[in-house]
Write a protein that holds these residues in place. Structure first.
Motif, short mmCIF file in Angstrom:
data_model
loop_
_atom_site.label_atom_id
_atom_site.label_comp_id
_atom_site.label_asym_id
_atom_site.label_seq_id
_atom_site.Cartn_x
_atom_site.Cartn_y
_atom_site.Cartn_z
N ASN A 1 0.83 -1.43 -0.11
CA ASN A 1 -0.08 0.12 -0.72
C ASN A 1 0.68 1.31 -0.26
OD1 ASN A 1 -3.02 0.79 0.40
ND2 ASN A 1 -1.65 1.60 2.02
N GLN A 2 1.96 1.16 0.59
CA GLN A 2 2.77 2.49 0.71
C GLN A 2 3.66 2.67 -0.86
OE1 GLN A 2 5.68 2.28 3.75
NE2 GLN A 2 7.11 3.63 2.94
N TYR A 3 3.34 1.76 -1.55
CA TYR A 3 3.99 2.02 -2.75
C TYR A 3 3.31 1.76 -3.51
CZ TYR A 3 9.31 1.33 -0.95
OH TYR A 3 9.56 1.65 -0.02
N ALA A 4 1.29 2.10 -3.79
CA ALA A 4 0.33 1.97 -4.47
C ALA A 4 0.24 3.35 -4.22
CB ALA A 4 -0.56 1.22 -4.33
N ALA A 5 0.42 4.23 -5.78
CA ALA A 5 0.11 5.57 -6.07
C ALA A 5 -0.97 6.03 -7.15
CB ALA A 5 1.56 6.33 -5.65
N LEU A 6 -1.66 6.33 -6.96
CA LEU A 6 -2.62 7.34 -8.47
C LEU A 6 -1.43 8.53 -8.69
CD1 LEU A 6 -5.61 8.35 -9.25
CD2 LEU A 6 -4.24 9.34 -9.87
N THR A 7 -0.91 8.49 -10.00
CA THR A 7 0.55 8.52 -10.89
C THR A 7 -0.18 9.23 -11.96
OG1 THR A 7 2.14 7.46 -9.50
CG2 THR A 7 2.58 8.57 -11.63
N GLY B 1 6.70 17.63 -15.67
CA GLY B 1 7.12 16.45 -15.01
C GLY B 1 5.86 15.04 -14.40
N THR B 2 5.82 15.09 -14.10
CA THR B 2 5.16 13.02 -13.18
C THR B 2 5.27 13.72 -11.65
OG1 THR B 2 7.48 11.32 -12.37
CG2 THR B 2 6.23 12.17 -14.69
N ASP B 3 3.74 12.94 -11.07
CA ASP B 3 3.59 12.90 -9.68
C ASP B 3 2.32 12.07 -9.44
OD1 ASP B 3 3.27 14.55 -7.18
OD2 ASP B 3 2.24 16.20 -7.49
N ARG B 4 2.46 12.46 -8.68
CA ARG B 4 1.78 11.36 -7.77
C ARG B 4 0.21 11.59 -6.26
NH1 ARG B 4 4.91 6.83 -4.21
NH2 ARG B 4 6.31 7.88 -2.97
N LEU B 5 -0.58 11.13 -5.79
CA LEU B 5 -1.48 11.59 -5.19
C LEU B 5 -0.42 11.05 -3.66
CD1 LEU B 5 -4.92 11.41 -6.04
CD2 LEU B 5 -3.35 13.25 -6.12
N ASP B 6 -0.81 11.59 -2.29
CA ASP B 6 -0.46 10.41 -1.52
C ASP B 6 -0.88 9.22 -1.22
OD1 ASP B 6 0.15 10.09 1.23
OD2 ASP B 6 0.38 12.35 1.52
N PRO B 7 0.03 8.48 -1.23
CA PRO B 7 -0.35 6.73 -0.90
C PRO B 7 -0.29 6.41 0.07
CG PRO B 7 1.51 6.94 -1.16
CD PRO B 7 2.06 8.58 -1.68
N GLN B 8 -0.91 7.60 1.73
CA GLN B 8 -0.54 6.88 3.12
C GLN B 8 -2.61 7.35 3.17
OE1 GLN B 8 1.05 4.81 4.29
NE2 GLN B 8 2.92 4.85 2.92
N LYS B 9 -3.23 8.61 2.27
CA LYS B 9 -3.95 9.13 2.63
C LYS B 9 -4.90 9.57 1.76
CE LYS B 9 -1.86 13.25 3.53
NZ LYS B 9 -1.63 15.24 4.27
N GLU B 10 -6.11 9.54 2.37
CA GLU B 10 -7.34 9.91 1.01
C GLU B 10 -6.83 11.27 0.71
OE1 GLU B 10 -11.68 10.50 0.71
OE2 GLU B 10 -11.12 9.54 2.22
N GLU B 11 -6.81 11.56 -0.63
CA GLU B 11 -6.42 13.16 -1.01
C GLU B 11 -7.78 13.19 -2.66
OE1 GLU B 11 -2.61 15.48 -2.57
OE2 GLU B 11 -2.49 13.01 -2.21
N GLU B 12 -7.79 14.19 -2.62
CA GLU B 12 -8.58 14.83 -3.87
C GLU B 12 -7.95 15.97 -4.73
OE1 GLU B 12 -13.36 15.38 -5.65
OE2 GLU B 12 -12.57 14.99 -3.87
#
Length: 618
Positions: free
Chosen positions: A210-216, A223-234
């Motif tokens: 879960n720590q390395y699963a992220a919406l990217t 460049g690239t970025d991702r949503l926080d994999p540890q908490k809810e983010e919109e």
């Protein structure tokens, strides 16, 4: 039943009736309850009416298209790497199976399932918007690698989704409208995209995966970025995007739009109950260019496969040879400095050793040995610097005894630095190996957990280097520990204690006075650090703990060997020669010694000014 039992029973009945009587609702409370029941009934009726209204809207939308198959089915595309099922209900991907990767059940890995994921497109209509999720498509031009999904309209027009599977993990997808102008809004030239997935757990360790699963995602001009994999983010993205990826630790589904995507809204929400086998909920909505006349299709590409660095680089070149889409950033390699170390050193060495056909455990061992060779020279200089400080300790003790007054601390430090300079020693000489090793340690911390090559690879007692290696399992999770104890984590922590003891002894031998008292606090911190590491790394992969274990082991052995080979008597003789050569020709101070001298002069000038002011006042 005796007399006492009867009395007790009657008292219990009396208490129950008394409690019911004194706590019964009065008329006002009864009236309020009746009003609440009436309101709830109305709310339920309104919900039912809303459901009927929604159903009516769908029927009105679908009446544009001719009736097709009632039961949805999957049209399968396949190659040597992957099978992709395209659903006749909605016309988008339903199931994706990777043939050469296994799930935890040892069966071919199911990457995507229509049970937990859905992708649909929305077209702006004159009366009602058309959403593909409710349409029935008929497959045409079916081969092992191609299919055209067609939704036939009542006026003879059609909405087509055309698929072509490459000889890899790449799938082309074109959306095209033909003869639908009378239904579509002519001023709207965008295609809405709605995509959602409840991400399934693929690996053994929920917390680690879960720590390395992220919406990217990647911006068109950035460049690239991702949503926080540890908490809810919109997040609402203002810039246009090249691609959006729903990824877990080692695999992902990436949607690439040829014309880019705008008005993007992304959401990631971790699952609260991990026991159900899911990591998080992903949601994405966006718009892309669309031609309602049907002259040009809206083109997409879907990458459905492993997050493997070299594979993603090849896919990047296939998708757009003229632009760097940075798909390889789906393999998270850390912040810029550590990413450069991993990309231009670690990956090349890793690929070279892997191509030799060695097991992953041996590959990590050889990488560790190579890194120890690289840092051997600065490590030797560090140990030699510590030895110099150790043999000069009696002379430093004399200087400390010479300045017992705390007011003379600046003068004392200046003389100590002068002494080190005359003997050719530097108190900062032991810092270089740490400065070199720390970026490498952090780089490997980011590389190993994301290296899919370690997935399900066995070594010694470990059956999977990409996840934890339990030697003890608990029936219920224990606070701070979890439901297991990892073997390589224990070895790493024990080696850390040994290395800390050796380091503390070396530093203790060369410190005196106030430094020794301060060292006691540092010593306890160093001893407690392995305990802290155990609670942190117990859930981490066996491969990472194994690397840290052998790295610290080699560091401890190197330190022990170098200290055993240094003749401190001869070293002191050499330092005395340096002193004799430098005492009549004092070196110009530099670095820390020069700064201390400047501070000393500044302090003396301030003291003179204060003394003069006191004289004037008198």
């Amino acid at each position: 039943m005796d007399k006492n039992s009867i009395i007790g029973f009657l008292l219990i009945i009396a208490v129950i009736f008394g409690f019911s009587y004194f706590n019964r609702p009065d008329e006002e409370q009864l009236k309020q309850q009746r009003e609440e029941q009436t309101a709830n009934s109305k709310q339920q009726q309104n919900s039912a009416d809303a459901s009927v209204a929604n159903a009516t809207t769908v029927v009105a939308q679908d009446s544009i298209f001719a009736t097709g198959e009632e039961q949805p089915r999957l049209v399968v595309l396949k190659n040597n790497d992957i099978t992709v099922g395209i659903s006749t209900r909605g016309g988008t991907i339903g199931d994706v199976v990777l043939k050469n990767y296994k799930g935890q059940d040892k069966k071919p890995l199911k990457l995507y399932s229509e049970k937990y994921a859905k992708m649909s497109f929305t077209l702006a209509g004159k009366k009602n918007n058309i959403n593909t999720s409710s349409l029935v498509f008929t497959p045409e031009n079916v081969t092992d690698s191609t299919v055209t999904m067609v939704a036939q309209a009542a006026n003879g027009g059609k909405l087509s989704i055309i698929y072509k599977l490459h000889d890899s993990f790449l799938l082309d997808m074109d959306v095209k409208a033909d003869g639908l102008q009378e239904y579509l809004l002519p001023t709207s030239k965008v295609l809405g995209i709605e995509w959602a997935e409840r991400l399934k757990q693929q690996e053994r360790g929920y917390k680690f995966e879960n720590q390395y699963a992220a919406l990217t995602y990647k911006e068109v001009d950035g460049g690239t970025d991702r949503l926080d994999p540890q908490k809810e983010e919109e997040k609402t993205i203002e810039e246009s995007l090249d691609w959006i990826s729903f990824k877990d630790q080692f695999f992902g589904v990436t949607l690439i739009a040829d014309a880019g995507m705008s008005k993007v809204n992304l959401k990631s929400k971790p699952e609260e109950d991990f026991s159900k086998g899911f990591l998080k909920q992903y949601d994405a909505s966006a718009e892309t260019a669309f031609d309602p006349t049907g002259t040009k299709a809206s083109s997409f590409k879907l990458y459905l496969g492993p997050n493997k660095f070299r594979t993603l680089q090849k896919i990047d070149d296939i998708v757009n040879p003229d632009k760097d889409l940075k798909l390889e950033h789906l393999v998270y390699l850390g912040w810029p400095l550590f990413r450069y170390i991993n990309r231009y050193f670690t990956i090349y060495v890793f690929d070279w050793l892997t191509d030799l056909g060695l097991s992953m455990g041996i590959v990590l061992l050889l990488i560790t040995i190579l890194l120890r060779i690289i840092v051997y020279v600065p490590t030797r200089k560090s140990v030699m610097s510590s030895a110099k400080m150790r043999v000069l300790k009696p002379k430093i003790d004399e200087i400390n005894a010479k300045y017992p007054d705390p007011a003379d601390n600046m003068k004392k430090q200046q003389e100590i630095m002068q002494t080190y300079s005359q003997y050719g020693a530097s108190p900062m000489g032991g810092c270089l190996p740490m400065l070199i090793q720390m970026p490498i340690w952090i780089a490997m911390f980011n590389f190993i957990p994301n290296a899919i090559e370690l997935r399900q690879q066995s070594f010694l007692w470990v059956d999977d280097l990409s996840t934890y290696d339990p030697i003890i399992k608990f029936s219920h999770p224990i606070w701070l520990i979890g439901d297991h104890i990892s073997a390589f984590c224990i070895l790493f922590c024990i080696t850390n204690v040994v290395y800390s003891v050796m380091s503390m002894r070396m530093q203790k031998d060369m410190m005196s006075g106030q430094q020794e008292s301060q060292m006691k606090i540092m010593r306890w911190m160093m001893y407690l650090m392995p305990v802290f590491f155990f609670f942190v790394f117990n859930d981490y992969s066996a491969g990472l703990n194994y690397y840290y274990f052998i790295s610290l082991l080699f560091s401890a052995l190197t330190m022990w060997y170098l200290r055993r080979t240094i003749d401190e008597k001869k070293l002191l003789e050499r330092l005395e020669k340096n002193y004799q050569a430098n005492k009549d020709k004092p070196k110009k101070m530099s670095g820390l010694a020069a700064r201390l001298e400047a501070l000393q002069k500044q302090q003396e000038e301030m003291m003179k000014l204060q003394q003069e002011r006191q004289k004037h006042r008198k």
